[in-house]
Design an enzyme around this catalytic site. Structure first.
Site, PDB file in Angstrom:
ATOM      1  N   GLY A  12       0.805  -1.224   0.000  1.00 37.81           N
ATOM      2  CA  GLY A  12       0.000   0.000   0.000  1.00 37.81           C
ATOM      3  C   GLY A  12       0.829   1.261   0.000  1.00 37.81           C
ATOM      4  O   GLY A  12       0.590   2.168   0.801  1.00 37.81           O
ATOM      5  N   SER A  13       1.827   1.365  -0.900  1.00 36.60           N
ATOM      6  CA  SER A  13       2.673   2.563  -0.911  1.00 36.60           C
ATOM      7  C   SER A  13       1.875   3.800  -1.331  1.00 36.60           C
ATOM      8  O   SER A  13       2.121   4.900  -0.827  1.00 36.60           O
ATOM      9  CB  SER A  13       3.889   2.380  -1.819  1.00 36.60           C
ATOM     10  N   ASN A  14       0.906   3.632  -2.223  1.00 36.29           N
ATOM     11  CA  ASN A  14       0.050   4.765  -2.575  1.00 36.29           C
ATOM     12  C   ASN A  14      -0.869   5.141  -1.411  1.00 36.29           C
ATOM     13  O   ASN A  14      -1.138   6.317  -1.186  1.00 36.29           O
ATOM     14  CB  ASN A  14      -0.767   4.456  -3.835  1.00 36.29           C
ATOM     15  N   ASN A 112      -9.003   5.064  -8.715  1.00 35.29           N
ATOM     16  CA  ASN A 112      -7.906   4.101  -8.808  1.00 35.29           C
ATOM     17  C   ASN A 112      -6.723   4.769  -9.492  1.00 35.29           C
ATOM     18  O   ASN A 112      -6.888   5.786 -10.177  1.00 35.29           O
ATOM     19  CB  ASN A 112      -8.367   2.887  -9.623  1.00 35.29           C
ATOM     20  N   HIS A 114      -3.434   3.842 -12.103  1.00 34.53           N
ATOM     21  CA  HIS A 114      -2.960   2.822 -13.038  1.00 34.53           C
ATOM     22  C   HIS A 114      -1.595   3.244 -13.581  1.00 34.53           C
ATOM     23  O   HIS A 114      -1.419   4.411 -13.958  1.00 34.53           O
ATOM     24  CB  HIS A 114      -3.965   2.665 -14.186  1.00 34.53           C
ATOM     25  N   ASP A 150     -10.147  -0.405 -16.393  1.00 35.37           N
ATOM     26  CA  ASP A 150      -9.356   0.833 -16.494  1.00 35.37           C
ATOM     27  C   ASP A 150      -9.925   1.784 -17.552  1.00 35.37           C
ATOM     28  O   ASP A 150      -9.182   2.394 -18.327  1.00 35.37           O
ATOM     29  CB  ASP A 150      -7.885   0.516 -16.811  1.00 35.37           C
ATOM     30  N   GLU A 179       3.213   8.346  -9.195  1.00 35.53           N
ATOM     31  CA  GLU A 179       1.969   7.884  -8.566  1.00 35.53           C
ATOM     32  C   GLU A 179       1.816   8.491  -7.178  1.00 35.53           C
ATOM     33  O   GLU A 179       0.739   8.971  -6.804  1.00 35.53           O
ATOM     34  CB  GLU A 179       1.953   6.356  -8.457  1.00 35.53           C
TER      35      GLU A 179
END
Length: 205
Positions: A12-14, A112, A114, A150, A179
């Site tokens: 979960g780095s984002n 989201n 991508h 997407d 990101e």
């Protein structure tokens, strides 16, 4: 204030970049809950360390349909105030395709990120696809989630140059850096009601 729910499957780095921006008071949103479909997801400990509640809704071994599993996710989101009226759901490395029922219930409230410049290279292994195609640039896209793969309206994109020596790993690292920059920015725009969806387009401002 809006309530934020983040769905993860791994580190979960984002998720971490969003939660840190919230903690620094850069985003006016309440980080209500982090949900993982995997009990060993490393992101759960990161979220707890930051001070955000976590829940596990395990998907492995679940015998029902995708919609039935998503009902459990929706029930958990609702418990923490992340509702279709007062919530935002962020997918941050959530390794499941969510059901049309979930998408429709939270219409234009699920976003989201991508690792490609959509509509180019949707689905898995986007960095590999870009390299094999011979693209000169790639990047990442924050978009609303719809019932396609997407295909939802684009909110923000960021580009990176592809060098001849780039590998899938080196390109992924360059894209991930972007990101971590644009996902919190998109959450901030949503929280401040700066995004309007008009058909396939988003209007920012």
């Amino acid at each position: 204030m809006l309530n934020l729910g983040i769905l993860i499957s791994g580190r979960g780095s984002n998720m971490e970049s969003i939660l840190k921006a919230i903690k620094k008071k850069k985003i006016p949103i309440n980080p209500a809950i982090v949900i993982s479909n995997k009990p060993d997801a490393k992101g759960l400990k990161i979220a707890q360390k930051i001070g955000v509640p976590v829940e596990i809704v395990e998907s492995k071994g679940f015998k029902g349909t995708r919609a039935e599993y998503d009902k459990k996710i929706i029930s958990t989101l609702t418990k923490y105030g992340v509702t279709p009226r007062n919530g935002l759901v962020c997918l941050a490395g959530f390794m499941r395709i969510i059901s049309p029922e979930f998408v429709k219930k939270y219409k234009n409230r699920i976003i989201n990120i991508h690792p490609a410049l959509l509509p180019a290279f949707p689905g898995l292994d986007s960095q590999k696809q870009a390299l094999e195609y011979g693209s000169k640039v790639s990047g990442c896209t924050v978009h609303f989630v719809d019932t396609g793969m997407d295909t939802g309206p684009v909110i923000i994109q960021a580009t990176v140059k592809i060098n001849e020596k780039d590998t899938e790993e080196s390109l992924s690292k360059k894209i991930l850096k972007e990101e971590h920059r644009i996902y919190p920015e998109a959450v901030n725009l949503f929280a401040r009601k700066k995004i309007r969806v008009s058909g396939r387009k988003t209007i920012i401002g």
